[in-house]
Enzyme design. Structure first.
Site, PDB file in Angstrom:
ATOM      1  N   SER B  50       0.821  -1.254  -0.044  1.00 23.03           N
ATOM      2  CA  SER B  50      -0.108  -0.084  -0.009  1.00 23.03           C
ATOM      3  C   SER B  50       0.908   1.191   0.093  1.00 23.03           C
ATOM      4  CB  SER B  50      -0.926   0.048   0.967  1.00 23.03           C
ATOM      5  OG  SER B  50      -0.007   0.151   2.407  1.00 23.03           O
ATOM      6  N   HIS B  51       2.055   1.316   0.387  1.00 25.78           N
ATOM      7  CA  HIS B  51       2.904   2.249   0.292  1.00 25.78           C
ATOM      8  C   HIS B  51       4.240   2.077  -0.783  1.00 25.78           C
ATOM      9  CE1 HIS B  51       0.799   3.021   4.054  1.00 25.78           C
ATOM     10  NE2 HIS B  51       1.153   4.363   3.693  1.00 25.78           N
ATOM     11  N   THR B 163      -5.212   9.081   8.880  1.00 26.12           N
ATOM     12  CA  THR B 163      -5.048   7.828   9.437  1.00 26.12           C
ATOM     13  C   THR B 163      -4.037   7.606  10.569  1.00 26.12           C
ATOM     14  OG1 THR B 163      -3.365   7.600   7.363  1.00 26.12           O
ATOM     15  CG2 THR B 163      -5.708   6.548   7.380  1.00 26.12           C
ATOM     16  N   ASP B 191      -4.688   0.499   1.910  1.00 24.83           N
ATOM     17  CA  ASP B 191      -5.221  -0.793   1.678  1.00 24.83           C
ATOM     18  C   ASP B 191      -6.797  -0.960   1.329  1.00 24.83           C
ATOM     19  OD1 ASP B 191      -2.813  -2.458   2.605  1.00 24.83           O
ATOM     20  OD2 ASP B 191      -3.061  -1.790   4.684  1.00 24.83           O
ATOM     21  N   ARG B 306       5.740 -14.183  15.111  1.00 26.01           N
ATOM     22  CA  ARG B 306       5.918 -13.234  13.990  1.00 26.01           C
ATOM     23  C   ARG B 306       5.881 -11.839  14.868  1.00 26.01           C
ATOM     24  NH1 ARG B 306       2.088 -12.249   9.032  1.00 26.01           N
ATOM     25  NH2 ARG B 306       1.635 -10.263  10.020  1.00 26.01           N
ATOM     26  N   ASP B 310       8.807  -8.545  11.208  1.00 25.06           N
ATOM     27  CA  ASP B 310       9.081  -9.649  10.600  1.00 25.06           C
ATOM     28  C   ASP B 310       9.179 -10.024   9.196  1.00 25.06           C
ATOM     29  OD1 ASP B 310      10.720 -10.562  12.897  1.00 25.06           O
ATOM     30  OD2 ASP B 310       9.349 -12.143  13.613  1.00 25.06           O
TER      31      ASP B 310
END
Lengths: 340, 340
Positions: B50-51, B163, B191, B306, B310
């Site tokens: 998304s970035h 956001t 997203d 996770r 990670d």
């Protein structure tokens, strides 16, 4: 909420004095007693029941167990232009903050931002009283404290994090400061205890039983179960950050590191606390407090009628007018603890 | 996740160079292009789709609209021993951070903690690349940035917050730094756009439609609807804190304050950013990185396989070996934008 039938009301200074006597009688210095009494009475006054006089038996039991030193002498170390360390000496965090407070505020005003790292400390109270006074002086303050292993990390199966609250305070031009104090657990431990005492169920997702299964029974959470972080992996990441800042950075214990089993009755977590204070007058643009006021206006306009801190301020005003509310039986117990 | 059939792979330096050419060709200086290309390519490399290059058309449209100045010269003001201000001059936040970075790290090492207040800036990229490099130097870093009104405050009925992500990075003794970057909205805007493009539904509670009703349709959120904060009133309080720190304190705009309607195509929020850097070697106790390593060991032991960051490190390793993945059609579009 309707007030229980046996509620009595006590002027705030009287409650502070009563709690101070309890602390002194159960093993603290006058200075430590004053700090803890102010913190605990403030929470009761502001309707933060889970951190009010409800906590007094826990304080007393911890002191009696020899787990926490009510006479500890916090040692302040001036580490750098914007960095202070305090070894709380196995005593409470609030008197350690009180001793370092003037230097912390002075450093923040001088350097623009300053950090206080408290280690070897016990924090068993509400966290917002640690930051609100800075906002009343026009400063912005942020603090984090870890506690004891009772929160399962996201994706994990056993508790490791504490409830690890984050408290923040910022001044406003007109109203009381914007202050929040939020556990990074889905619910505060004190609220689980209160729910258990009152026989209430909790929403699913707040905690797990001793087998790691989701449960809505607060007693199952307390009996070897654990809490979950708020907001899934995001709250879990924030809780990890609190462990790193309040323990790894200060030199205090992680929430899972101390063993209080040799001190039956011990309830005060032996960890660390980090406080960051910013002088917003060093920032760019208009006065910070005016900008904060503009944000509040807009929040009201967007329909958020209750801002962070509003419930406490409302209760505080009521307590100022009518006295601080507590159950008559509780007041009787407190007076007994004070030796009356 | 299985890789789409048309995936191609490009060595990271080639992707950086390609993006750099795009930025320069569409109205930025070489220095600004280098900063933005590094940020965007890093996100693509690390699987933060998304970035990643997904954002390039937004950058190009914003530059073409005259809304953001790709040639702005950030002006650094050394405000105090631990406080730096930067007026980004209506340009991007990343080059402003890059210019102030050496002074910020030096102040943090000297004073123990230091603050960078960037105002008059546009941030349209992933936030973790702003803090991870500090952790690679043994420092702890925290940053917040506000964006554009698209999140309804808890209890409110219209969007006000951005956001408003929070990113944090801390060094470890053995592994890569512990880094998280979390939107205080229930989901990132990028997203939502990706879900809309792919025709996927979202969980209820993530967003509302233009009438303020809960919806699982990403397109309804994008068409005049809004997001909700993550974690209810807690995420909302954190988002408010981000507005206060990234805008009120820096002198930047709140997420609801700027009007880009006169610049069709504008997508980069014109706000502010706050960065706090701490030198953990000033703290008490053992070396911070060793303590962080101990926390990681315990997190693994508690079943959290996770850790924050990670997934990015895993993708990064894969990208290093195989090249950075992107759809063939996207690569073609990027090459066209670069004038190939």
């Amino acid at each position: 909420m309707p007030e229980p039938a046996d509620t009595v009301r006590l002027p705030f200074p009287e409650l502070v004095e009563l709690l101070q006597r309890i602390f002194e009688r159960h093993g603290t210095s006058a200075q430590v007693a004053a700090c803890l009494a102010e913190n605990c009475a403030s929470a009761q006054r502001d309707g933060a029941d889970s951190h009010g006089v409800f906590r007094i038996p826990g304080y007393v039991a911890s002191l009696a167990s020899g787990w926490v030193d009510g006479h500890a002498d916090p040692r302040v170390e001036d580490a750098a232009a914007a960095f202070i360390r305090v070894d709380a000496g196995g005593g409470f965090a609030q008197p350690a903050l009180a001793v370092a407070r003037p230097l912390l505020a002075a450093k923040a005003r001088d350097a623009g931002i300053a950090l206080l790292a408290i280690r070897n400390s016990h924090h068993f109270g509400a966290l917002w009283p640690d930051v609100e006074p800075f906002a009343n002086e026009g400063l912005v303050a942020l603090t984090v404290v870890n506690s004891f292993a009772c929160v399962v990390p996201h994706g994990g199966h056993r508790p490791l994090f504490g409830t690890n609250p984050i408290a923040f305070a910022a001044p406003r031009m007109q109203g009381e400061p914007l202050v929040f104090d939020l556990a990074t657990s889905a619910i505060a431990n004190g609220d689980v205890q209160i729910a258990a005492r009152e026989g209430r169920r909790l929403p699913l997702g707040y905690g797990v039983d001793r087998e790691g299964r989701d449960t809505d029974d607060p007693q199952a959470i307390l009996d070897g179960g654990a809490l979950r972080p708020f907001g899934g992996y995001k709250g879990s990441a924030l809780s990890m950050m609190v462990e790193l800042l309040a323990a790894a950075l200060t030199g205090g214990h992680f929430s899972f590191e101390f063993d209080w089993s040799g001190h039956p009755g011990a309830q005060t977590p032996w960890t660390g606390q980090l406080v960051i204070v910013i002088d917003p007058s060093k920032g760019g643009g208009q006065a910070f407090a005016e900008r904060a006021e503009e944000l509040v206006r807009q929040l009201h306009g967007a329909g958020q009628t209750r801002l962070p801190g509003d419930r406490r301020y409302h209760q505080r005003a009521q307590s100022r007018q009518l006295g601080v509310a507590l159950p008559a039986t509780t007041l009787q117990q407190l007076r007994q603890l004070a030796g009356h």
